[in-house]
Design a protein around this motif. Structure first.
Motif: not given
Ligand code: ACO
Length: 431
Positions: A265-268, A303-311, A354-356, A363-365
């Protein structure tokens, strides 16, 4: 590969030792320090859990600028490819480095068509998986099993790679479609060589239950979604494919592993999780606030799914395309999907919070693609299978590139040991 090397441009001093290293610059000005001799010269390793600072290879397939939200494949911007190509053209581009001309496309397309079938033994194998199996588990294991049908038994490892590539692109949609059907007591539908790639999948999945008009509308959208899924450089599943390939394992083993990595779930797997999250919000009378609160709570693993990305530290350009595909598809199908409104409201709240904002979480893909798949009548548990169909092209492109890489070595990271120091053995009766 097209890179500039500057000799002796970086210096590391550690514990009285000095290591002079070359720096490397890629064609889009990304920079690296070549630390190949770090351990040999200093005794130290680079500890980088999650590999956020680690480049595993030099690659010519895809470029990402996560700060600016740019993605291009072999020099072509993704949005242009999605607007003007079909998936098979993009798959060809990823694997061959150039878009196909008419003759090349015709040949590629007919190779795919000729291999778009599941033989009787493969169907029997598929029919025997428990009907409650997750489609990603079936897909991964059937792909691994393909080695038993088509593998070269390890004797001439790279001999039939081109055919393996064709088979994987051709058969993945059929495996997915037949798994869907047999779980519902329905017969296998052979593919139709007159239909395009995405339309054939929809035909093999829904057969006569989907009118040709609606199938065409859906297929146009699906081609675009497959393109936005097709590659994303050294992500978790692609790196897994490279990692497995590095042991000289066969193609089916490497791709089967990639499918496993994508499933998470953290990836596809996030596309399935997003829809579950949006449906949860709907079931709870649109309670967006509690979802946002949970996502921000450090004591809650949610976590808020579909949000955030390593790159990406800005809006994922694939999410922009996915949203426009969703809007277009719903309009053409005449479907009202309330989940779109829920997703947009959630996005708006998050992008003002502010958190986000402070963490650059956009939003990611996966945020919008699930809504499109839902509108096509594809069940939630198959959303990541749809992602797999697209990403297959990228995995294979990287696998082919890796096999040709003169610097290829077995991928074998090191570690810092933090367990018990060496101690005396105690026999069972004395413990
Ligand atoms: N919801 C809430 N908080 C988040 C989220 C989220 N979706 N994503 C990141 N954060 C927070 C982290 O808790 C961290 O907070 P901190 O600095 O207070 O500790 C900060 O944002 C930085 O996040 P990292 O965990 O360091 O980000 P990382 O690059 O390791 O992870 C990931 C990236 C796995 C995509 C993450 O954002 C996540 O879990 N997102 C939700 C799952 C998701 O949508 N995955 C699909 C990604 S796209 C793909 O792979 C096809």
């Amino acid at each position: 590969m097209n890179i500039d090397t500057t000799k002796d441009a970086a210096k590391l001093e550690v514990n009285g030792k000095t290591l002079v290293m070359d720096t490397i610059r890629g064609v889009e000005n990304e920079q690296a320090i070549n630390s190949l001799n770090l351990r040999k010269e200093t005794g130290y390793i680079n500890l980088d859990p999650g590999y956020g600072n680690t480049g595993s290879c030099v690659s010519g397939v895809t470029f990402l600028d996560g700060e600016k939200g740019v993605i291009h494949h072999r020099g072509y911007e993704l949005k242009e490819l999605a607007a003007n190509c079909n998936f098979l053209e993009v798959a060809y581009l990823l694997m061959n480095g150039e878009l196909p001309n008419t003759a090349e496309y015709k040949q590629w397309n007919s190779q795919i068509s000729e291999n778009s079938y599941l033989g009787p033994s493969l169907q029997i194998l598929l029919n025997h998986y428990p009907s409650r199996s997750h489609p990603m588990s079936v897909l991964a294991s059937v792909v691994l099993s393909l080695n038993g049908f088509y593998g070269d038994l390890g004797e001439e490892r790279f001999y039939q790679l081109d055919m393996d590539v064709v088979r994987l692109i051709a058969k993945t949609p059929l495996i997915a479609a037949h798994d869907y059907r047999r779980k519902r007591g329905m017969q296998y539908i052979p593919s139709d060589p007159t239909l395009g790639y995405a339309e054939n999948f929809l035909h093999s999945m829904f057969g006569v239950n989907l009118s040709p008009e609606r199938r065409k509308i859906m297929a146009d959208s699906l081609e675009k979604l497959l393109i936005i899924h097709a590659d994303h450089e050294q992500n978790c599943s692609t790196s897994t494919v490279r990692m497995i390939s590095s042991s000289d394992a066969n193609v089916y083993a490497a791709i089967g592993g990639g499918i496993g990595a994508l499933w998470g779930p953290l990836h596809g797997g996030a596309n399935e999780a997003v829809i579950k999250m949006l449906e949860y919000i709907q079931m709870h009378d649109g309670d967006l606030a509690s979802v946002i609160k949970r996502a921000k709570d450090k004591n809650d693993p949610f976590k808020l799914m579909g949000f955030g990305h390593r790159v990406y530290k800005t809006y994922d350009p694939r999410a922009t395309i996915a949203k426009s595909v969703v809007d277009d598809l719903l309009e053409k199908l005449g479907v009202d999907e309330p989940l779109v409104d829920t997703a947009m409201e959630l996005e708006k709240i998050a992008l003002e919070d502010d958190y986000f904002v402070s963490r650059n979480l956009y939003p990611n893909v996966d945020f919008y693609t699930g809504i499109a798949y839902k509108a096509m009548g594809i069940p939630k548990e198959m959303f990541t299978v749809m992602f797999t169909m697209g990403r297959m092209a990228g995995w294979l492109a990287h696998l082919l590139e890796f096999r040709e890489d003169e610097h290829r070595r077995i991928c074998r990271p090191r570690q810092i040991y933090a367990g018990s120091p060496m101690r005396d053995f105690v026999p069972l009766d004395k413990r």
